[in-house]
Design a protein around this motif. Structure first.
Motif, PDB file in Angstrom:
ATOM      1  N   LEU A 215     -25.494  14.569  20.122  1.00 32.09           N
ATOM      2  CA  LEU A 215     -26.454  14.688  19.026  1.00 32.09           C
ATOM      3  C   LEU A 215     -27.104  16.068  19.004  1.00 32.09           C
ATOM      4  CD1 LEU A 215     -28.129  11.172  19.285  1.00 32.09           C
ATOM      5  CD2 LEU A 215     -26.571  11.950  17.487  1.00 32.09           C
ATOM      6  N   ASP A 216     -27.428  16.601  20.183  1.00 33.26           N
ATOM      7  CA  ASP A 216     -28.016  17.945  20.261  1.00 33.26           C
ATOM      8  C   ASP A 216     -27.088  18.981  19.643  1.00 33.26           C
ATOM      9  OD1 ASP A 216     -30.268  16.952  21.557  1.00 33.26           O
ATOM     10  OD2 ASP A 216     -29.638  17.636  23.555  1.00 33.26           O
ATOM     11  N   ASP A 217     -25.794  18.815  19.852  1.00 31.10           N
ATOM     12  CA  ASP A 217     -24.808  19.750  19.317  1.00 31.10           C
ATOM     13  C   ASP A 217     -24.748  19.718  17.784  1.00 31.10           C
ATOM     14  OD1 ASP A 217     -22.548  21.616  19.536  1.00 31.10           O
ATOM     15  OD2 ASP A 217     -21.334  19.906  18.872  1.00 31.10           O
ATOM     16  N   LEU A 218     -25.177  18.624  17.196  1.00 33.23           N
ATOM     17  CA  LEU A 218     -25.099  18.464  15.740  1.00 33.23           C
ATOM     18  C   LEU A 218     -26.325  18.980  14.997  1.00 33.23           C
ATOM     19  CD1 LEU A 218     -23.677  14.820  15.611  1.00 33.23           C
ATOM     20  CD2 LEU A 218     -22.399  16.968  15.422  1.00 33.23           C
ATOM     21  N   VAL A 219     -27.408  19.204  15.694  1.00 34.39           N
ATOM     22  CA  VAL A 219     -28.696  19.494  15.057  1.00 34.39           C
ATOM     23  C   VAL A 219     -28.655  20.672  14.091  1.00 34.39           C
ATOM     24  CG1 VAL A 219     -31.060  20.279  15.513  1.00 34.39           C
ATOM     25  CG2 VAL A 219     -30.114  18.380  16.799  1.00 34.39           C
ATOM     26  N   ASP A 220     -28.048  21.763  14.466  1.00 37.13           N
ATOM     27  CA  ASP A 220     -28.112  22.981  13.646  1.00 37.13           C
ATOM     28  C   ASP A 220     -26.931  23.153  12.699  1.00 37.13           C
ATOM     29  OD1 ASP A 220     -30.555  23.801  14.740  1.00 37.13           O
ATOM     30  OD2 ASP A 220     -29.548  24.669  16.486  1.00 37.13           O
ATOM     31  N   ARG A 221     -26.138  22.133  12.532  1.00 39.40           N
ATOM     32  CA  ARG A 221     -24.965  22.249  11.653  1.00 39.40           C
ATOM     33  C   ARG A 221     -25.365  22.062  10.195  1.00 39.40           C
ATOM     34  NH1 ARG A 221     -19.567  20.332  14.511  1.00 39.40           N
ATOM     35  NH2 ARG A 221     -20.140  20.832  16.650  1.00 39.40           N
ATOM     36  N   ASP A 222     -24.633  22.754   9.324  1.00 37.01           N
ATOM     37  CA  ASP A 222     -24.873  22.534   7.896  1.00 37.01           C
ATOM     38  C   ASP A 222     -24.307  21.163   7.543  1.00 37.01           C
ATOM     39  OD1 ASP A 222     -22.098  22.703   6.817  1.00 37.01           O
ATOM     40  OD2 ASP A 222     -22.231  24.808   7.423  1.00 37.01           O
ATOM     41  N   PRO A 223     -24.729  20.602   6.415  1.00 31.25           N
ATOM     42  CA  PRO A 223     -24.326  19.235   6.077  1.00 31.25           C
ATOM     43  C   PRO A 223     -22.824  18.985   6.118  1.00 31.25           C
ATOM     44  CG  PRO A 223     -26.076  19.922   4.617  1.00 31.25           C
ATOM     45  CD  PRO A 223     -25.688  21.130   5.427  1.00 31.25           C
ATOM     46  N   ALA A 224     -22.027  19.880   5.575  1.00 31.54           N
ATOM     47  CA  ALA A 224     -20.570  19.667   5.558  1.00 31.54           C
ATOM     48  C   ALA A 224     -20.010  19.596   6.973  1.00 31.54           C
ATOM     49  CB  ALA A 224     -19.880  20.769   4.766  1.00 31.54           C
ATOM     50  N   ASP A 225     -20.452  20.507   7.842  1.00 31.04           N
ATOM     51  CA  ASP A 225     -19.994  20.497   9.240  1.00 31.04           C
ATOM     52  C   ASP A 225     -20.500  19.263   9.980  1.00 31.04           C
ATOM     53  OD1 ASP A 225     -18.611  22.875   8.956  1.00 31.04           O
ATOM     54  OD2 ASP A 225     -20.191  24.105   9.872  1.00 31.04           O
ATOM     55  N   LEU A 226     -21.717  18.861   9.679  1.00 31.87           N
ATOM     56  CA  LEU A 226     -22.293  17.674  10.310  1.00 31.87           C
ATOM     57  C   LEU A 226     -21.486  16.433   9.961  1.00 31.87           C
ATOM     58  CD1 LEU A 226     -24.585  16.105  11.785  1.00 31.87           C
ATOM     59  CD2 LEU A 226     -25.744  16.030   9.564  1.00 31.87           C
ATOM     60  N   PHE A 227     -21.231  16.224   8.681  1.00 32.02           N
ATOM     61  CA  PHE A 227     -20.470  15.043   8.260  1.00 32.02           C
ATOM     62  C   PHE A 227     -19.064  15.061   8.855  1.00 32.02           C
ATOM     63  CE2 PHE A 227     -23.396  15.167   4.412  1.00 32.02           C
ATOM     64  CZ  PHE A 227     -24.179  14.125   4.861  1.00 32.02           C
ATOM     65  N   GLN A 228     -18.456  16.257   8.902  1.00 31.03           N
ATOM     66  CA  GLN A 228     -17.113  16.369   9.471  1.00 31.03           C
ATOM     67  C   GLN A 228     -17.121  16.065  10.967  1.00 31.03           C
ATOM     68  OE1 GLN A 228     -14.220  16.984   7.546  1.00 31.03           O
ATOM     69  NE2 GLN A 228     -13.436  16.078   9.429  1.00 31.03           N
ATOM     70  N   ALA A 229     -18.121  16.548  11.685  1.00 26.74           N
ATOM     71  CA  ALA A 229     -18.208  16.296  13.127  1.00 26.74           C
ATOM     72  C   ALA A 229     -18.427  14.810  13.414  1.00 26.74           C
ATOM     73  CB  ALA A 229     -19.346  17.118  13.737  1.00 26.74           C
ATOM     74  N   ILE A 230     -19.229  14.156  12.602  1.00 22.00           N
ATOM     75  CA  ILE A 230     -19.462  12.713  12.758  1.00 22.00           C
ATOM     76  C   ILE A 230     -18.148  11.973  12.518  1.00 22.00           C
ATOM     77  CG2 ILE A 230     -20.598  10.712  11.697  1.00 22.00           C
ATOM     78  CD1 ILE A 230     -22.596  12.200  13.349  1.00 22.00           C
ATOM     79  N   GLU A 231     -17.463  12.306  11.432  1.00 23.72           N
ATOM     80  CA  GLU A 231     -16.198  11.640  11.120  1.00 23.72           C
ATOM     81  C   GLU A 231     -15.142  11.924  12.190  1.00 23.72           C
ATOM     82  OE1 GLU A 231     -12.934  11.353   7.518  1.00 23.72           O
ATOM     83  OE2 GLU A 231     -14.983  11.965   7.049  1.00 23.72           O
ATOM     84  N   ASP A 232     -15.071  13.168  12.667  1.00 25.45           N
ATOM     85  CA  ASP A 232     -14.088  13.525  13.694  1.00 25.45           C
ATOM     86  C   ASP A 232     -14.320  12.740  14.981  1.00 25.45           C
ATOM     87  OD1 ASP A 232     -12.901  15.327  11.948  1.00 25.45           O
ATOM     88  OD2 ASP A 232     -13.766  17.108  12.931  1.00 25.45           O
ATOM     89  N   ALA A 233     -15.575  12.589  15.368  1.00 20.59           N
ATOM     90  CA  ALA A 233     -15.886  11.845  16.596  1.00 20.59           C
ATOM     91  C   ALA A 233     -15.459  10.386  16.482  1.00 20.59           C
ATOM     92  CB  ALA A 233     -17.387  11.940  16.902  1.00 20.59           C
ATOM     93  N   ILE A 234     -15.684   9.806  15.329  1.00 20.04           N
ATOM     94  CA  ILE A 234     -15.290   8.406  15.100  1.00 20.04           C
ATOM     95  C   ILE A 234     -13.771   8.276  15.111  1.00 20.04           C
ATOM     96  CG2 ILE A 234     -15.304   6.514  13.424  1.00 20.04           C
ATOM     97  CD1 ILE A 234     -18.093   7.645  12.512  1.00 20.04           C
ATOM     98  N   THR A 235     -13.108   9.160  14.403  1.00 21.72           N
ATOM     99  CA  THR A 235     -11.652   9.119  14.319  1.00 21.72           C
ATOM    100  C   THR A 235     -11.020   9.306  15.698  1.00 21.72           C
ATOM    101  OG1 THR A 235     -11.713   9.947  12.053  1.00 21.72           O
ATOM    102  CG2 THR A 235      -9.625  10.172  13.233  1.00 21.72           C
ATOM    103  N   PHE A 236     -11.541  10.249  16.474  1.00 24.87           N
ATOM    104  CA  PHE A 236     -10.996  10.475  17.815  1.00 24.87           C
ATOM    105  C   PHE A 236     -11.186   9.233  18.683  1.00 24.87           C
ATOM    106  CE2 PHE A 236     -10.634  12.001  22.108  1.00 24.87           C
ATOM    107  CZ  PHE A 236      -9.565  12.875  22.031  1.00 24.87           C
ATOM    108  N   ALA A 237     -12.353   8.630  18.594  1.00 25.18           N
ATOM    109  CA  ALA A 237     -12.622   7.412  19.383  1.00 25.18           C
ATOM    110  C   ALA A 237     -11.665   6.290  18.998  1.00 25.18           C
ATOM    111  CB  ALA A 237     -14.067   6.974  19.203  1.00 25.18           C
ATOM    112  N   LEU A 238     -11.398   6.160  17.720  1.00 28.49           N
ATOM    113  CA  LEU A 238     -10.498   5.105  17.251  1.00 28.49           C
ATOM    114  C   LEU A 238      -9.054   5.336  17.685  1.00 28.49           C
ATOM    115  CD1 LEU A 238     -11.728   4.477  13.600  1.00 28.49           C
ATOM    116  CD2 LEU A 238     -11.549   2.751  15.408  1.00 28.49           C
ATOM    117  N   ARG A 239      -8.620   6.571  17.664  1.00 33.74           N
ATOM    118  CA  ARG A 239      -7.200   6.862  17.864  1.00 33.74           C
ATOM    119  C   ARG A 239      -6.813   7.273  19.282  1.00 33.74           C
ATOM    120  NH1 ARG A 239      -6.173  10.249  12.322  1.00 33.74           N
ATOM    121  NH2 ARG A 239      -6.506   8.492  10.917  1.00 33.74           N
TER     122      ARG A 239
END
Length: 123
Positions: free
Chosen positions: A18-42
């Motif tokens: 979560l600390d790593d996500l704090v300073d990201r712009d919205p597009a990067d934030l949403f992508q990082a959230i989605e990437d983390a979920i996708t990686f966990a699933l796959r």
């Protein structure tokens, strides 16, 4: 309200995530959230840091979809948790739902209180 958010948001590895996500712009934030979920699933297995980070990301997505949370500290330290409530796109919502449902199935009756509430917010 919920023990799930206290459990998932206070894990040391998830705090770092979560600390790593704090300073990201919205597009990067949403992508990082989605990437983390996708990686966990796959690719990640339960107990892996990447799996826990995916659960954390899915929980953030659930909050954006209206899941109630009691961990005000995490929202104070990571403003994006509250800032994007109501801004979860369909793809992110679906992926987060798959991961939280997988966790419910995996844990069965031993699932932390509130996990189902988070999963239901995504459906």
């Amino acid at each position: 309200m919920s023990n799930w958010d206290e459990y998932i948001f206070h894990d040391v590895d998830n705090v770092e995530f979560l600390d790593d996500l704090v300073d990201r712009d919205p597009a990067d934030l949403f992508q990082a959230i989605e990437d983390a979920i996708t990686f966990a699933l796959r690719h990640a297995q339960p107990g892996d840091v990447e799996y826990l980070n995916g659960l954390c990301a899915a929980s953030v997505a659930a909050i954006w979809c209206g899941a109630p949370f009691s961990s005000a500290t995490v929202a104070d330290e990571h403003p994006f948790v509250r800032e994007y409530i109501g801004h979860c796109d369909e793809t992110l919502q679906e992926q987060a739902s798959l991961l939280l449902d997988k966790e419910i199935d995996r844990r069965g009756d031993s699932a932390p209180e509130g996990l189902e509430t988070f999963a239901e917010a995504l459906s």
